[in-house]
Enzyme design. Structure first.
Site: not given
Length: 182
Positions: A75, A77, A174
């Site tokens: 991840d 971001n 997710h």
């Protein structure tokens, strides 16, 4: 061989980097900070980006020298472009879509390391997402962001075969992102 952390006490305490070496293959699980909760966390995210860059450069040099094949997954971001987020214009001032974050991420794809975004290499015009807010009906309306990546060293690009994002069944906010390598 297993390495926990990239040598930064602030972020290593948060468990944001785990590296496993299997012969010449290095697989890194990476979890970049989110800056969405506060200005303080956004500043921490910018510190992470700055302090993580030397580690990225080191891994890129090892790959370029033929010493390693590197897979950075997790991840991040950060979205890379308008293709990676449903509401591009309205998110320009939000963490994960800030110009400085995108610039940092996209520079690592063209500079010395030349990291390859596995999804984008396989789907140059794809508009699939890996994360949806839990607010409203974001997932039902596919108002998402692509912030989960597998970035590979250039010497692994030829091994990319296919990838998929499993939006259903829902495991979390997710979606699992898998890549098939030869």
């Amino acid at each position: 061989h297993l390495v926990e952390g990239f040598g930064n006490p602030e972020f290593d305490a948060e468990g944001r980097y785990i590296q496993a070496d299997f012969g010449r293959l290095t697989v890194v699980s990476l979890y970049l900070p989110s800056g969405s909760s506060s200005e303080e966390r956004q500043l921490a995210k910018f510190r992470f980006l700055e302090q993580f860059k030397p580690k990225l450069e080191q891994l890129a040099l090892e790959a370029k020298a033929g010493q390693r094949e590197v897979l950075l997954c997790g991840d991040w971001n950060i979205v890379r472009s308008a293709l990676d987020i449903r509401n591009w214009k309205s998110n320009q001032k939000n963490s994960g879509c800030l110009p400085a974050e995108r610039d940092w991420f996209n520079q690592m794809c063209v500079e010395e390391g030349g990291w390859v975004d596995a999804y984008r290499a396989l789907h140059p015009e794809g508009q699939d997402y890996t994360w949806w807010s839990n607010r409203g009906a974001a997932r039902a309306n596919n108002v998402g962001w692509r912030i989960d990546y597998q970035m590979v060293s250039p010497n692994l690009k030829a091994a990319l075969r296919d990838c998929s994002i499993a939006a259903e069944p829902k495991f979390s906010d997710h979606a699992p992102f898998t890549v098939d390598y030869r």
